[in-house]
Design a protein around this motif. Structure first.
Motif, PDB file in Angstrom:
ATOM      1  N   ASN B  63      -2.259   9.017 -42.386  1.00 54.69           N
ATOM      2  CA  ASN B  63      -2.121  10.450 -42.095  1.00 54.69           C
ATOM      3  C   ASN B  63      -2.519  11.284 -43.300  1.00 54.69           C
ATOM      4  N   ALA B  64      -2.123  10.829 -44.497  1.00 52.31           N
ATOM      5  CA  ALA B  64      -2.461  11.585 -45.707  1.00 52.31           C
ATOM      6  C   ALA B  64      -3.959  11.590 -45.939  1.00 52.31           C
ATOM      7  N   GLU B  65      -4.630  10.484 -45.614  1.00 56.17           N
ATOM      8  CA  GLU B  65      -6.076  10.456 -45.841  1.00 56.17           C
ATOM      9  C   GLU B  65      -6.807  11.359 -44.855  1.00 56.17           C
ATOM     10  N   VAL B  66      -6.252  11.488 -43.616  1.00 59.07           N
ATOM     11  CA  VAL B  66      -6.829  12.449 -42.675  1.00 59.07           C
ATOM     12  C   VAL B  66      -6.661  13.861 -43.223  1.00 59.07           C
ATOM     13  N   LEU B  67      -5.494  14.135 -43.834  1.00 57.81           N
ATOM     14  CA  LEU B  67      -5.275  15.457 -44.430  1.00 57.81           C
ATOM     15  C   LEU B  67      -6.269  15.706 -45.563  1.00 57.81           C
ATOM     16  N   VAL B  68      -6.549  14.661 -46.372  1.00 65.42           N
ATOM     17  CA  VAL B  68      -7.540  14.801 -47.445  1.00 65.42           C
ATOM     18  C   VAL B  68      -8.905  15.135 -46.853  1.00 65.42           C
TER      19      VAL B  68
END
Lengths: 167, 106
Positions: B63-68
């Motif tokens: 999820n954090a990498e999608v946010l990045v």
């Protein structure tokens, strides 16, 4: 990734990041920014985020920096080097940044998980891009489409803004 | 041994460099570059947290990498619009220095 590589890339990235701010010449700043972004991409790779590292190189070190260099080429960049430095502003700005840095470091020092090493990863049957794409097109479909509209609006806006006014 | 805190401290230093650049440089192009540095510092801490928080299947929290991914897209759009504004400003005033733009100053 061995620890010395982390420190090499972190120091490289921070040195050239500081050089972006300290250089008087915008072209030198832009080239230092490229090196800083490449160091950051290496840090992303060291965190097993290969997709993010690749788009960091492609978008930032590629597209965004070409845009910056084109704009610098279009404008007159020699004007700044004649100016004298406003020492009060320099001291004030540095002080605020240092205070913020100290505050974040105090927060990190009180953060219990900060002292732990990264847990080992399981072997994935699918690769990084597949996993991110799966999440992007299932859970985050609406934000993905909204971001597409945002990029479209930005493109149209840029064309409108840089058009010459008809006299 | 590299810990989560090391990545967070590197990210904090990069953010402080970007903030200092925004506040003490007077050239709009360099201010935009410093904004990019700050966005990248936030991305670095997001990816570090993503790698630290292992999910149930033993993989990082994507999820954090999608946010990045979203942050990088918005940053690219922001740079394009900012530089177009800069070109329009340069056509109107022949300057890229924020000290020369005092029309709104009280």
């Amino acid at each position: 990734m061995p620890p010395f590589l982390f420190w090499i890339f972190a120091v490289l990235m921070l040195t050239f990041g500081a050089a972006v701010v300290l250089n008087r010449n915008p072209v030198a700043s832009a080239l230092c920014l490229v090196v800083s972004f490449l160091g950051l991409a290496a840090l992303f790779m060291s965190l097993d985020a290969f997709f993010v590292g690749i788009i960091q190189v492609l978008i930032y070190a590629g597209a965004v920096m070409v845009l910056f260099l084109f704009i610098i080429m279009l404008l007159d960049i020699r004007a700044e080097e004649r100016r004298r430095i406003n020492w009060l502003g320099v001291i004030g700005g540095t002080a605020v940044a240092v205070i913020l840095l100290i505050q974040i470091c105090v927060v990190i020092a009180h953060f219990r998980s900060a002292g732990q090493a990264f847990p080992p990863l399981a072997r994935s049957t699918t690769d990084d891009v597949w996993n991110i794409g799966q999440l992007l097109f299932t859970n985050y479909t609406l934000p993905f489409q909204i971001i597409g509209v945002l990029v479209l609006v930005a493109t149209i806006g840029v064309v409108l803004l840089s058009r010459r006014e008809p006299r | 041994m590299i810990t989560l805190g090391d990545y967070l401290v590197v990210s904090a230093i990069l953010f402080a460099i970007g903030l200092a650049g925004v506040m003490l440089r007077r050239n709009l192009i360099v201010i935009l570059m410093s904004l990019e540095l700050m966005l990248n510092a936030a991305n670095l801490s997001l990816v570090a947290f993503s790698r630290f928080r292992i999910g149930g299947n033993g993989l990082p929290d994507y999820n954090a990498e999608v946010l990045v991914f979203f942050v990088i897209t918005v940053a690219a759009a922001e740079v394009a619009v900012g530089l177009a504004l800069l070109v329009a400003l340069y056509r109107a005033r022949q300057t890229t220095d924020v000290d020369d733009l005092t029309s709104l100053k009280f």
